[in-house]
Design a protein around this motif. Sequence first.
Motif, PDB file in Angstrom:
ATOM      1  N   PHE A   1      80.643  35.456   6.208  1.00  0.00           N
ATOM      2  CA  PHE A   1      80.571  35.718   7.641  1.00  0.00           C
ATOM      3  C   PHE A   1      79.945  34.536   8.372  1.00  0.00           C
ATOM      4  O   PHE A   1      79.016  33.901   7.875  1.00  0.00           O
ATOM      5  CB  PHE A   1      79.715  36.962   7.925  1.00  0.00           C
ATOM      6  CG  PHE A   1      80.283  38.238   7.362  1.00  0.00           C
ATOM      7  CD1 PHE A   1      81.098  39.059   8.123  1.00  0.00           C
ATOM      8  CD2 PHE A   1      80.001  38.612   6.058  1.00  0.00           C
ATOM      9  CE1 PHE A   1      81.608  40.228   7.612  1.00  0.00           C
ATOM     10  CE2 PHE A   1      80.510  39.783   5.532  1.00  0.00           C
ATOM     11  CZ  PHE A   1      81.316  40.594   6.307  1.00  0.00           C
TER      12      PHE A   1
ATOM     13  N   PRO B   1      77.899  39.444  13.237  1.00  0.00           N
ATOM     14  CA  PRO B   1      79.048  38.699  12.702  1.00  0.00           C
ATOM     15  C   PRO B   1      80.010  38.263  13.802  1.00  0.00           C
ATOM     16  O   PRO B   1      80.477  39.082  14.593  1.00  0.00           O
ATOM     17  CB  PRO B   1      79.710  39.699  11.751  1.00  0.00           C
ATOM     18  CG  PRO B   1      79.280  41.039  12.238  1.00  0.00           C
ATOM     19  CD  PRO B   1      77.936  40.871  12.858  1.00  0.00           C
TER      20      PRO B   1
ATOM     21  N   SER C   1      82.691  35.995  12.954  1.00  0.00           N
ATOM     22  CA  SER C   1      83.994  35.853  12.304  1.00  0.00           C
ATOM     23  C   SER C   1      83.824  36.104  10.812  1.00  0.00           C
ATOM     24  O   SER C   1      82.717  36.079  10.280  1.00  0.00           O
ATOM     25  CB  SER C   1      84.584  34.454  12.539  1.00  0.00           C
ATOM     26  OG  SER C   1      83.757  33.458  11.946  1.00  0.00           O
ATOM     27  N   VAL C   2      84.965  36.364  10.161  1.00  0.00           N
ATOM     28  CA  VAL C   2      85.002  36.587   8.721  1.00  0.00           C
ATOM     29  C   VAL C   2      85.918  35.536   8.110  1.00  0.00           C
ATOM     30  O   VAL C   2      86.975  35.233   8.669  1.00  0.00           O
ATOM     31  CB  VAL C   2      85.551  37.992   8.380  1.00  0.00           C
ATOM     32  CG1 VAL C   2      85.500  38.239   6.885  1.00  0.00           C
ATOM     33  CG2 VAL C   2      84.776  39.063   9.126  1.00  0.00           C
TER      34      VAL C   2
ATOM     35  N   LYS D   1      78.067  44.469   7.278  1.00  0.00           N
ATOM     36  CA  LYS D   1      78.539  43.460   8.230  1.00  0.00           C
ATOM     37  C   LYS D   1      80.020  43.638   8.547  1.00  0.00           C
ATOM     38  O   LYS D   1      80.469  43.353   9.665  1.00  0.00           O
ATOM     39  CB  LYS D   1      78.274  42.051   7.679  1.00  0.00           C
ATOM     40  CG  LYS D   1      76.803  41.670   7.664  1.00  0.00           C
ATOM     41  CD  LYS D   1      76.211  41.710   9.059  1.00  0.00           C
ATOM     42  CE  LYS D   1      74.718  41.476   9.063  1.00  0.00           C
ATOM     43  NZ  LYS D   1      74.107  41.664  10.396  1.00  0.00           N
ATOM     44  N   GLN D   2      80.795  44.106   7.578  1.00  0.00           N
ATOM     45  CA  GLN D   2      82.207  44.365   7.852  1.00  0.00           C
ATOM     46  C   GLN D   2      82.355  45.477   8.891  1.00  0.00           C
ATOM     47  O   GLN D   2      83.164  45.365   9.815  1.00  0.00           O
ATOM     48  CB  GLN D   2      82.927  44.742   6.549  1.00  0.00           C
ATOM     49  CG  GLN D   2      83.160  43.559   5.623  1.00  0.00           C
ATOM     50  CD  GLN D   2      83.824  43.972   4.324  1.00  0.00           C
ATOM     51  OE1 GLN D   2      83.561  45.045   3.791  1.00  0.00           O
ATOM     52  NE2 GLN D   2      84.672  43.110   3.793  1.00  0.00           N
TER      53      GLN D   2
ATOM     54  N   TYR E   1      81.271  44.159  12.212  1.00  0.00           N
ATOM     55  CA  TYR E   1      82.292  43.258  12.747  1.00  0.00           C
ATOM     56  C   TYR E   1      83.454  44.029  13.368  1.00  0.00           C
ATOM     57  O   TYR E   1      84.065  43.581  14.356  1.00  0.00           O
ATOM     58  CB  TYR E   1      82.801  42.358  11.613  1.00  0.00           C
ATOM     59  CG  TYR E   1      83.940  41.449  12.004  1.00  0.00           C
ATOM     60  CD1 TYR E   1      83.723  40.339  12.825  1.00  0.00           C
ATOM     61  CD2 TYR E   1      85.235  41.700  11.560  1.00  0.00           C
ATOM     62  CE1 TYR E   1      84.764  39.507  13.187  1.00  0.00           C
ATOM     63  CE2 TYR E   1      86.276  40.868  11.914  1.00  0.00           C
ATOM     64  CZ  TYR E   1      86.042  39.774  12.733  1.00  0.00           C
ATOM     65  OH  TYR E   1      87.082  38.945  13.089  1.00  0.00           O
TER      66      TYR E   1
ATOM     67  N   ASN F   1      90.999  40.178   7.186  1.00  0.00           N
ATOM     68  CA  ASN F   1      89.560  39.934   7.010  1.00  0.00           C
ATOM     69  C   ASN F   1      88.947  40.627   5.796  1.00  0.00           C
ATOM     70  O   ASN F   1      87.731  40.582   5.623  1.00  0.00           O
ATOM     71  CB  ASN F   1      88.799  40.371   8.262  1.00  0.00           C
ATOM     72  CG  ASN F   1      89.160  41.786   8.689  1.00  0.00           C
ATOM     73  OD1 ASN F   1      89.314  42.672   7.863  1.00  0.00           O
ATOM     74  ND2 ASN F   1      89.319  41.990  10.004  1.00  0.00           N
TER      75      ASN F   1
END
Length: 755
Positions: free
Chosen positions: A444, A452, A454-455, A648-649, A652, A680
């Motif tokens: 991340f 976050p 971006s991934v 975090k996913q 995001y 992602n």
Amino acid sequence: MMSKKNKPISAKKGKPSKQGTDKGQSISKRDILRIARLVFEQNDGRVLTYKQVCHAFGKTNMGQKRAIYQTLVSMAEGGEIQELEPGRFVRGGLSKERLEGRFDYRAGRASFIPDDPEIDTLPLSDRALANALHGDRVAVSFVRTRRGEYKRVQVVEILERREATYVGRLQISRGYAFFVSLNRELRQDVFIPEDKTMGATGHDKVVVRITDWDRKSKNPRGEVIDILGKAGDNSTEMHAILAEFGLPYSYPEAVEKAAEALSAEITEEELAQREDFRGVLTCTIDPRDAKDFDDALSFRTLPEGGYEVGVHIADVSHYVQPGSIIDDEAYKRATSVYLVDRTIPMLPERLSNFLCSLRPDEDKYAYSCIFSLDEDAQLRSARIARTVIRSQRRFTYEEAQEIIETGKGDHAEAILTLHRLAQKLRARRFEVGSIAFDRPEVRFELDEDGKPLSVYIKESKPAHQLIEEFMLLANRTVAERIAEPARKDISPALRLGRGGKPAFVYRIHEAPDEEKLRGLSDYVRRFGYKLKIEGGSSVIAKSLNALLADIKGKPEEDMLTMLAIRSMAKARYTTTHIGHYGLGFDSYTHFTSPIRRYPDLMVHRLLTRYLIEGKPSADAAALEDQCDHASEMESVAANAERSSIKYKQVEYMIPRLGEAFTGVITGLADWGFYVELEENKCEGLVPARDLSDDYYVYDEANFRLVGRHTGRTFTLGQRVEVVVAQADLARRQLDFALDEPEMKRPEPRRALRRY
């Protein structure tokens, strides 16, 4: 109820032929009774499920299974066998009226795991749990009916409370509070007296320890032992993940002080006992944000032709003495933990980032493997030595990769030669049996608050492979020096002291289970691929590599790679010299990362004991206990790291509620199927309840959900279009919905921020 494990369910006498149990044919009740009685006679006292009994009949369809189950129920009603709970039967009396073992309450299901490994795990009903908590050592007894028949297992005594803490929030009332947690091991809210809250508010995330649970009380009592911070704050949530897995999120002050007291001086006395590599070109290659540089490479061309490559590893054992307060803390942690936004080091920062870190332009103590290689990367000789080094250049992976691609940059000739040698080592490794598992790693880009932005997916490039190959060579060489001292390419001979071959720490990976490999082979065949499962480990490894190459870039790649990994055994630490199947090495250890892995520090100490001091073997039993602890902590740390990625996913995806994505089905269950987004790698569940076009049934044998009326199927590896329906930060879960006109599309639900 002495039900024995690992014994086959069979009825050799009178087993019906396959024709007798083919689909569409019935089995007479008389045959069912005869064979079932044989099965229970051969497994007297063992608890059997009705499915296990069905196995004795060969291949059976649902109608035949139903007839077998009904017959078993009739046998139980007639007293021939006992039905412990729906679908579980036993013949014979109980040979013990009381058993001791561990209470298990993972995933909200209660069971008793006996101390005796020969006795099967026993299910527990909700009313049989008393005041047991997950992980407690308990005693159980067997409750009977008035006629003396077995009724259920009942917890009757708490022998030893498991020391555990829980993370959650308080519901504050006047004079007291209740602690509420999403941890499924905790089946009741915890009562917290007002004077035990540490002043926490309902907005804080706290760590609670249970102090007691009186038999007459509905709820256990506890106390707040730490306030992590405001729920939802990044640092609070990362600390909560660590606390959830029982991992430390701060260093004891006494350990920090002990580390600060260590001297950084490079002494003449110590230099006299080490080889001096300070005049040899030496560099480190690490991630951009790394601070703990625990390995470096030196390089020089030899006058007689060929090259000398030194793999230099931070000599942590020089600073951390066995039994010291620093060593005790390092052993307890066993590994550094890498969450999305931070590292929780195994060693205090003064050691990990300063004293032991091989920083440029600083003299450092090292433990080294020095190799002589020819132009073809063939090993001429190898030796292990304690050294002093001085790194001239710190490269990031990106900088080293640019040199490899362009041929230009600092020390380009050395980097390019090391790259060429590494690629030859790599090619040879795969030729003799290494398996090329290459799972994508999610990374991340975070803002200053940890949110976050971006991934991206971390790729393994030649610069990473350069370091990897020389680290593998060093680890292999160290293991061979101890396990195979007579090898001609491992010279001079090892001084063992008394007692012959010494106890050592190995990193092993056992050969895969044949049944799992057969299942994998059967499954990949449905996608048009082949996997050989006979012919020896080298043949199987080459076939696996061919499979992994064939699926590269295909929709089913991630899913089949994951299934292939699951078919493998789990690597672990042990004193048993077995070898490493996945790498194709007869001998392997971990030597190259003592700053972040305790087993590597153990290996350094053992090398000193055997190679330098010439002492007899260390105690193998004590080493094995340390290996078990290190393996367990490695698994715990990996779970915490995955949880931080999931958090975090979900975070995001919150701004993307209602957006459409393409994904691949990676898992199936009765409650729906899991989809990993191609863009992602975020994974979420499509609940079966939201599949409005039909009622779907899970076909476990064929890894698919099947519509009962339409016959529509969802299967592993299938590409689907989904929308983000819900993001639950507290549970670290995403819910997706199919993005199809004919499918009733649920309104995007709000992002749940329950903490």
